[in-house]
Each structure stands twice: as structure tokens, then as C-alpha cells.
Design a protein around this motif. Structure first.
Motif, mmCIF file in Angstrom:
data_model
loop_
_atom_site.group_PDB
_atom_site.id
_atom_site.type_symbol
_atom_site.label_atom_id
_atom_site.label_comp_id
_atom_site.label_asym_id
_atom_site.label_seq_id
_atom_site.Cartn_x
_atom_site.Cartn_y
_atom_site.Cartn_z
ATOM 1 N N HIS A 186 46.982 -1.498 -41.864
ATOM 2 C CA HIS A 186 46.075 -0.590 -41.159
ATOM 3 C C HIS A 186 46.085 0.801 -41.773
ATOM 4 N N ASN A 189 48.384 4.549 -41.004
ATOM 5 C CA ASN A 189 48.978 4.681 -39.667
ATOM 6 C C ASN A 189 50.369 5.300 -39.799
ATOM 7 N N HIS A 221 52.851 3.747 -30.897
ATOM 8 C CA HIS A 221 52.444 2.939 -32.062
ATOM 9 C C HIS A 221 52.741 1.475 -31.722
ATOM 10 N N HIS A 260 42.813 4.798 -29.397
ATOM 11 C CA HIS A 260 43.194 4.710 -30.814
ATOM 12 C C HIS A 260 42.951 6.028 -31.525
ATOM 13 N N ARG A 269 40.268 -5.709 -33.786
ATOM 14 C CA ARG A 269 41.274 -6.765 -33.622
ATOM 15 C C ARG A 269 41.319 -7.268 -32.195
ATOM 16 N N PHE A 332 55.415 -7.609 -34.831
ATOM 17 C CA PHE A 332 54.582 -6.639 -35.550
ATOM 18 C C PHE A 332 55.279 -6.278 -36.883
ATOM 19 N N ARG A 336 53.681 -6.411 -40.460
ATOM 20 C CA ARG A 336 53.350 -5.137 -41.111
ATOM 21 C C ARG A 336 54.183 -4.874 -42.359
HETATM 22 O O1 LIG Z 1 46.169 2.920 -37.240
HETATM 23 C C1 LIG Z 1 46.908 3.348 -36.352
HETATM 24 O O2 LIG Z 1 47.036 4.562 -36.097
HETATM 25 C C2 LIG Z 1 47.669 2.438 -35.492
HETATM 26 C C3 LIG Z 1 47.271 1.006 -35.632
HETATM 27 O O3 LIG Z 1 46.324 0.542 -35.031
HETATM 28 C C4 LIG Z 1 48.041 0.164 -36.546
HETATM 29 O O4 LIG Z 1 48.917 0.659 -37.247
HETATM 30 O O5 LIG Z 1 47.771 -1.053 -36.603
#
Ligand SMILES: O=C([O-])CC(=O)C(=O)O
Ligand SMILES: CC(=O)SCCNC(=O)CCNC(=O)[C@H](O)C(C)(C)COP(=O)(O)OP(=O)(O)OC[C@H]1O[C@@H](n2cnc3c(N)ncnc32)[C@H](O)[C@@H]1OP(=O)(O)O
Length: 375
Positions: A186, A189, A221, A260, A269, A332, A336
Motif C-alpha cells: 500500500h 503507508n 494502522h 483512511h 479492498r 497483516f 505486508r
Molecule cells: O495506506 C495507509 O495509510 C494504510 C493502509 O491502508 C495500508 O497500509 O494498507
């Protein structure tokens, strides 16, 4: 779809370039290397998406098979790491366990040279599910899980097998796979930016990922999926949920799983995970949790024009798969880590140390007072 952004928190300022992801721009509003998130969540495996992020293009069939085999071969945890995980108490937060586990692995298998970056990234992708679940099952059930599960090809299935001691249904594997794809990347972030700042000092991959885990942990977050579940769990009916939410809004409380920093009207999403949450709700014969979640969505939009972000319907989806709440944010992380690693590599490939300036708001001049003369 993107907001007009300005103000504190570096909002609206570009902090660098990336070829990995767009947020709030073309098509559905979220793309990974140009591929729409709807398409990826529908058609790809998580491993395919990880490959796309780390190697720059979708794999062909032979490349994907080789990559899946490589990840399976990297799944087992070193005995020393297992011993360290066994020392962590059962009431620790699993995000703290992951932070420690990641950092500990960095002691055992340090990334000595940036040329090892793909190997280190793949090792972390392969081991983070086992790091959290080896500790969880040992500390909660006294069980030492098989951290290899070579017969389960997907990381989605591997995670659920370690958690439940049996191979998951096709539906659960499919939902978990989609969830890992949705959470993979993303742009800039907070946690990814943490990882990039760390990378910009020429630090190692483990340090960057450990920092990312620390940033993801907070409820503003990644921690919001866990916080959303804690909020909705006591509500037994949509009407009860509506009354409680209105009270929270009247108290000016933040409602977790909503809003957001970049999107203004919807998080792309959400539709995807919401669809899966509905299917799972029907599958388990849920009689209120999905309805409660839908009412929350309607009330927040009606009252505040705030929409569900990726985290909100993840909470009920994970609950319907029998996943304990405190393991929500660790999932997550398992996803991530692909985005973090890809950003670390991108930062390294075109690096300048990230070092912004600050607007000083302290005193102009302070008089020195000897220690014994101070009040
Ligand atoms: O983009 C952002 O600030 C937070 C977010 O949705 C992610 O990290 O998936
Ligand atoms: C995967 C992810 O990490 S997605 C994010 C997960 N986090 C959450 O769900 C936590 C709840 N949400 C929030 O705290 C925020 O919406 C954030 C942190 C995501 C974004 O923060 P910001 O960019 O500062 O939000 P934004 O500028 O849109 O806020 C506008 C107003 O809406 C309010 N607002 C924003 N989100 C919420 C919320 N969830 N509940 C109540 N009010 C909110 C803000 O307080 C602000 O009010 P104000 O103008 O009176 O101060």
C-alpha cells in the motif's frame, strides 16, 4: 477518489518515487505494479503477488512452481529460534512476538550483503507465519507445531493448518489467500515508510522489517482489525451496534476500521473482503456478526461519511474462520512483509538517506543555570 491532502503528518507531500503501487488513483483505486487489486484478488495466488512485488513481473507457471517450492524449502524454523519463542509468555502480544522473532532470526542468519536481499525477503515471507504460530500453539496449547507442512503448498493453507491442526477447507484457503493479497502492499503507508527510512541508512532487511512490524502494530494502522473486532464483538444485534456507535461518535471517539489517510470515499479492498465475510457468515450459520458489521458501515456513512477501510470486514471474516482476535494483525504482517521487502529493495536501488527537516517551535535562546541553582 484521493482526498485533497494537506496538513500535519506529512499529508499530501510526496516523499519519494515508487513503481510498486498506486493508492487512490487509477481504476479501482489500488494497483500493484499496474495490476488492479480486484483482478489480483480474484485470479492470483498470494505467492504470485509476492513474486510480482519482489521480482517485478508476474511469474510464468514454471517460475511460480519454482518459487512456491523455494518458499516451502525456507519454512522451517531454526531450533534456537524455537527455543527463544518458547521463552515468551502466553500473555505477550503476538505482534511483539513477531517483532522479536524477526529480529532474532536476523541474529542467526544475518543479511551480510545487500545481494542476499531476495533470499532474506523470501526467508521472512516463509517463516513469519511459523514464528507467530509456533509461539502461539506452544504457549497456549503446549503443542510444538510442524513449521514445515510440506504437503500444504500455499502460505494461506500453511498458516491455517498450523493454527487448527488440520488442513483448511477450500473456502478458508481461498479467503485467506485473498486476504493476504489485499494486505500485501500500500505505497508509503506508515509501516512501509518506516521500513524505507531504515533502509535508507543502508541498514539490513531484518531491521527494516522489524521496524515495519512495530509501526504496523498501532491501532491507527494495522492494529485496527483487532481493535474493530474488540469493538463489535459485544454487540448482539444491529440495533445495539447502532446505539453504541452513535454514543461513540457523540463522545468524539475514533471508530476503528473506518476512514483512511488517502482514500476519500471508499477503500477498494473493502468490497472484496466484505464479499468474503458474507460468504463465510453463511457458511458458519452466523446469526448476527455480519449484520452488526453491515449496520456499522451504514451508520458511519450516514452520520460521518466515513467508510470501512480494509480492516473492518477483515475482523468478521477472520472470526468466521476461527482465528483468535490477537492473531489478526500478525496475519497483516505475514502479508505486508512482501511490500516492505520490495520497498526496501527499491529504496536501496536508488538511495539517498531520508532526512527531512522540522519547523522549530522551541525557545530562541535558553540561559544556562548551574544544576544546584535549578528549581
Ligand atoms: O495506506 C495507509 O495509510 C494504510 C493502509 O491502508 C495500508 O497500509 O494498507
Ligand atoms: C490498513 C490500514 O492501516 S487502514 C487504517 C486503519 N486505522 C483505523 O481504522 C483507525 C481509525 N481511523 C483513523 O484513525 C483515521 O481515519 C486514519 C488514521 C486512518 C486516517 O487519519 P487522518 O488522515 O488524520 O483522517 P482524516 O484527515 O480523514 O480525518 C478527518 C476527520 O475525520 C475524523 N475521523 C477520521 N477517521 C475517524 C474514525 N475512524 N472515527 C471517528 N472519526 C474519524 C478525524 O478525527 C477528523 O476529524 P476532525 O477534523 O474533527 O479532527
Amino acid at each position: 477518489m484521493a482526498k485533497v491532502l494537506s496538513g500535519a503528518g506529512l499529508r499530501g507531500q510526496s516523499a519519494g518515487e515508487t513503481a510498486l503501487c498506486t493508492v487512490g488513483k487509477a481504476a479501482s483505486g489500488l494497483t500493484y505494479r499496474g495490476y488492479d487489486i480486484d483482478l489480483l484478488a480474484d485470479k492470483a495466488s498470494f505467492e504470485e503477488v509476492a513474486y510480482l512485488l519482489l521480482y517485478g513481473a508476474l511469474p510464468n507457471r514454471a517460475q511460480l512452481t519454482a518459487y512456491q517450492d523455494k518458499l516451502i524449502g525456507l519454512r522451517s524454523l531454526p531450533e534456537t529460534l524455537k527455543k527463544a519463542l518458547e521463552l515468551i509468555p502466553a500473555d505477550a502480544h503476538p505482534m511483539d512476538v513477531m517483532r522479536t522473532g524477526c529480529s532474532f532470526l536476523g541474529n542467526l542468519e544475518p543479511e551480510l550483503d545487500a545481494e542476499e536481499e531476495h533470499r532474506t525477503a523470501n526467508r521472512l515471507i516463509a517463516t513469519l507465519p511459523a514464528i507467530v504460530l509456533y509461539w502461539y500453539r506452544f504457549s497456549h496449547d503446549g503443542v510444538r507445531v510442524d513449521t514445515l507442512n510440506a504437503q500444504v503448498p500455499s502460505l494461506a493453507g500453511h498458516f491455517l493448518t498450523m493454527l487448527h491442526d488440520k488442513e483448511p477447507s477450500a473456502l478458508h484457503t481461498q479467503v485467506m489467500n485473498a486476504s493476504l493479497i489485499l494486505y500485501a502492499e500500500h505505497e508509503f503507508n506508515a509501516s512501509t515508510f518506516t521500513a524505507r527510512v531504515c533502509a535508507s541508512t543502508l541498514s539490513d532487511m531484518y531491521s527494516c522489517v522489524t521496524g515495519g512490524i512495530g509501526s504496523l502494530r498501532g491501532p491507527l494502522h494495522g492494529g485496527a482489525n483487532e481493535a474493530a473486532m474488540e469493538m463489535i464483538e459485544p454487540w448482539q444485534s444491529p440495533d445495539e451496534a447502532e446505539a453504541a456507535l452513535l454514543q461513540k461518535l457523540a463522545n468524539k471517539e475514533k471508530v476503528m476500521g473506518f476512514g483512511h489517510a488517502i482514500y476519500s470515499e471508499r477503500d477498494p479492498r473493502n468490497d472484496i473482503i466484505k464479499k468474503w465475510a458474507k460468504k463465510l457468515s453463511e457458511d458458519v450459520g452466523d446469526d448476527h456478526l455480519y449484520a452488526v458489521s453491515e449496520r456499522c458501515e451504514a451508520v458511519m456513512w450516514r452520520e460521518k461519511k466515513l467508510f470501512c477501510n480494509a480492516d473492518f470486514f477483515h475482523a468478521s471474516a477472520y472470526r468466521f474462520m476461527g482465528i483468535p482476535t490477537k492473531l489478526f494483525t500478525p496475519i497483516f504482517v505475514c502479508s505486508r512483509v512482501t511490500g516492505w521487502a520490495a520497498h526496501v529493495m527499491e529504496q536501496r536501488a536508488n538511495n539517498r538517506i531520508i532526512r527531512p527537516s522540522a519547523d522549530y517551535i522551541g525557545p530562541d535562546h535558553s540561559e544556562w543555570v548551574d544544576i544546584d541553582d535549578r528549581h
